[in-house]
Design a protein around this motif. Structure first.
Motif, PDB file in Angstrom:
ATOM      1  N   ALA A 192     -29.198 -40.315   0.549  1.00  8.43           N
ATOM      2  CA  ALA A 192     -28.897 -39.011   1.160  1.00  8.43           C
ATOM      3  C   ALA A 192     -27.646 -38.378   0.569  1.00  8.43           C
ATOM      4  N   ARG A 193     -26.714 -39.175   0.082  1.00 11.09           N
ATOM      5  CA  ARG A 193     -25.487 -38.631  -0.515  1.00 11.09           C
ATOM      6  C   ARG A 193     -25.781 -37.798  -1.755  1.00 11.09           C
ATOM      7  N   LEU A 194     -26.910 -38.078  -2.405  1.00 11.08           N
ATOM      8  CA  LEU A 194     -27.229 -37.454  -3.689  1.00 11.08           C
ATOM      9  C   LEU A 194     -28.283 -36.354  -3.567  1.00 11.08           C
ATOM     10  N   ALA A 195     -28.659 -36.021  -2.341  1.00 10.76           N
ATOM     11  CA  ALA A 195     -29.772 -35.087  -2.144  1.00 10.76           C
ATOM     12  C   ALA A 195     -29.538 -33.737  -2.813  1.00 10.76           C
ATOM     13  N   GLY A 196     -28.306 -33.262  -2.817  1.00 13.59           N
ATOM     14  CA  GLY A 196     -28.026 -31.944  -3.382  1.00 13.59           C
ATOM     15  C   GLY A 196     -27.642 -31.946  -4.840  1.00 13.59           C
ATOM     16  N   VAL A 197     -27.684 -33.111  -5.484  1.00 12.41           N
ATOM     17  CA  VAL A 197     -27.290 -33.219  -6.891  1.00 12.41           C
ATOM     18  C   VAL A 197     -28.522 -33.068  -7.777  1.00 12.41           C
ATOM     19  N   PRO A 198     -28.529 -32.124  -8.725  1.00 17.45           N
ATOM     20  CA  PRO A 198     -29.681 -31.993  -9.630  1.00 17.45           C
ATOM     21  C   PRO A 198     -29.927 -33.282 -10.404  1.00 17.45           C
ATOM     22  N   LYS A 199     -31.191 -33.724 -10.419  1.00 15.79           N
ATOM     23  CA  LYS A 199     -31.585 -34.950 -11.102  1.00 15.79           C
ATOM     24  C   LYS A 199     -32.521 -34.576 -12.245  1.00 15.79           C
ATOM     25  N   ILE A 200     -32.073 -34.762 -13.465  1.00 19.10           N
ATOM     26  CA  ILE A 200     -32.730 -34.236 -14.652  1.00 19.10           C
ATOM     27  C   ILE A 200     -33.299 -35.361 -15.505  1.00 19.10           C
ATOM     28  N   LEU A 201     -34.595 -35.284 -15.814  1.00 21.98           N
ATOM     29  CA  LEU A 201     -35.228 -36.231 -16.724  1.00 21.98           C
ATOM     30  C   LEU A 201     -34.903 -35.905 -18.171  1.00 21.98           C
ATOM     31  N   GLU A 202     -34.614 -36.949 -18.954  1.00 24.37           N
ATOM     32  CA  GLU A 202     -34.515 -36.839 -20.411  1.00 24.37           C
ATOM     33  C   GLU A 202     -35.385 -37.943 -21.027  1.00 24.37           C
ATOM     34  N   THR A 203     -36.556 -38.109 -20.477  1.00 20.02           N
ATOM     35  CA  THR A 203     -37.453 -39.210 -20.825  1.00 20.02           C
ATOM     36  C   THR A 203     -38.351 -38.847 -22.009  1.00 20.02           C
ATOM     37  N   PRO A 204     -38.907 -39.868 -22.711  1.00 18.39           N
ATOM     38  CA  PRO A 204     -39.762 -39.599 -23.870  1.00 18.39           C
ATOM     39  C   PRO A 204     -41.137 -39.072 -23.461  1.00 18.39           C
ATOM     40  N   GLY A 205     -41.862 -38.578 -24.463  1.00 20.11           N
ATOM     41  CA  GLY A 205     -43.250 -38.196 -24.236  1.00 20.11           C
ATOM     42  C   GLY A 205     -43.508 -36.720 -24.068  1.00 20.11           C
ATOM     43  N   GLY A 206     -42.460 -35.899 -24.130  1.00 19.65           N
ATOM     44  CA  GLY A 206     -42.676 -34.465 -24.034  1.00 19.65           C
ATOM     45  C   GLY A 206     -42.915 -33.999 -22.607  1.00 19.65           C
TER      46      GLY A 206
END
Length: 287
Positions: free
Chosen positions: A253-267
């Motif tokens: 819950a502490r991180l709910a407002g933090v943008p979580k961005i993927l930089e994963t392979p595969g396009g």
């Protein structure tokens, strides 16, 4: 979970900024990260006020946001080479100005490397660079976000204890934040694969950096082992971290407002699958 999940991915702008926003919607992303210019070239792209207005109109229409910038891979604000250091400072200054034109609130940056010097010299040189650039960020309305790294070689940012050393040399810190990359911290030696180690990770982060400084999370699994310092991203649940680390992250819950961005392979097709995975992990009921 009923609240809006702050999940997204690094997306291409090759078809234009409004098209990038529409693609984010199609993938199921609520936020995104972009390069505002080629990450492999010193010559920076220039944007007009009209292009910034078009992006903001697309964001207002879709509800997507924030859009976060990531700086060029060439930039090294801790370089021991005076020519490279000056080019890097100029390039990051241009990055901040582009963000200002486009209305992007944050620019994520790598801390750089001090090859040929000492750790203390590298930290001091980075702090000097930031002190020069913070007034530019302030005028542009952009937050500079320092990214944790794998800690390979002389790269700064692999040890949480380096961050307070940097902050201590920067009087005006209102424009500074931090981005935690799950792949990078794991290969730098911070485990997060179970509840106990996950709690220890965030306790160390809070002690040295402060949770209030956390502005972005890069959500990446990793091909490389704990403490290996090898920066090789993997898709969610398909690497050394496994699903439990991301379940803990998505249900924190502490991180709910933090943008979580993927930089994963595969396009971008794979981004859609990874986003569905993160959404499912967020919705799971703890056993």
């Amino acid at each position: 979970m009923s609240e809006r999940l702050m999940i997204g991915a690094h997306l291409s702008t090759s078809q234009g900024l409004p098209a990038m926003v529409r693609n984010a919607v199609a993938l199921g992303a609520s936020c995104a990260q972009i390069f505002t210019s080629s990450p492999q070239q010193w010559r920076g792209k220039q944007y007009t006020a009209a292009e910034g207005a078009a992006l903001q109109a697309a964001l207002a229409e879709t509800g997507v946001g924030p859009i976060i910038s990531h700086d060029s891979y060439l930039i090294n604000l801790a370089s021991t080479d005076p020519v490279m250091l000056e080019k890097s400072r100029d390039a990051f200054r241009e990055e901040l100005l582009r963000c200002g034109v486009l209305g992007l609130p944050m620019a994520v940056m790598h801390l750089g490397a001090y090859k040929g010097g000492t750790l203390e010299e590298g930290l001091a040189r980075l702090a000097e660079s930031l002190n020069l650039l913070i007034p530019v960020a302030d005028a542009a309305g952009v937050q500079i976000v320092l990214e944790t790294t794998a800690g390979q070689g002389t790269y700064l940012g692999g040890d949480f204890a380096q961050f307070p050393q940097i902050f201590s040399m920067i009087p005006a810190q209102q424009r500074l934040g931090v981005c935690l990359d799950t792949c990078h911290v794991f290969v730098a030696g911070y485990d997060l694969r179970d509840a106990e180690h996950y709690a220890q990770l965030w306790a160390a982060f809070d002690e040295h950096i402060g949770l209030e400084r956390l502005k972005v999370i890069h959500v990446n699994d990793t091909e490389r082992a704990l403490g290996s310092h090898g920066d090789r991203h993997a898709n969610i649940g398909q690497g050394q971290l496994g699903l439990e680390a991301f379940r803990l992250l998505m249900q924190d819950a502490r991180l709910a407002g933090v943008p979580k961005i993927l930089e994963t392979p595969g396009g971008e097709a794979q981004h859609g699958e990874n986003l569905r995975m993160l959404r499912a992990l967020a919705a799971e009921v703890a056993q």
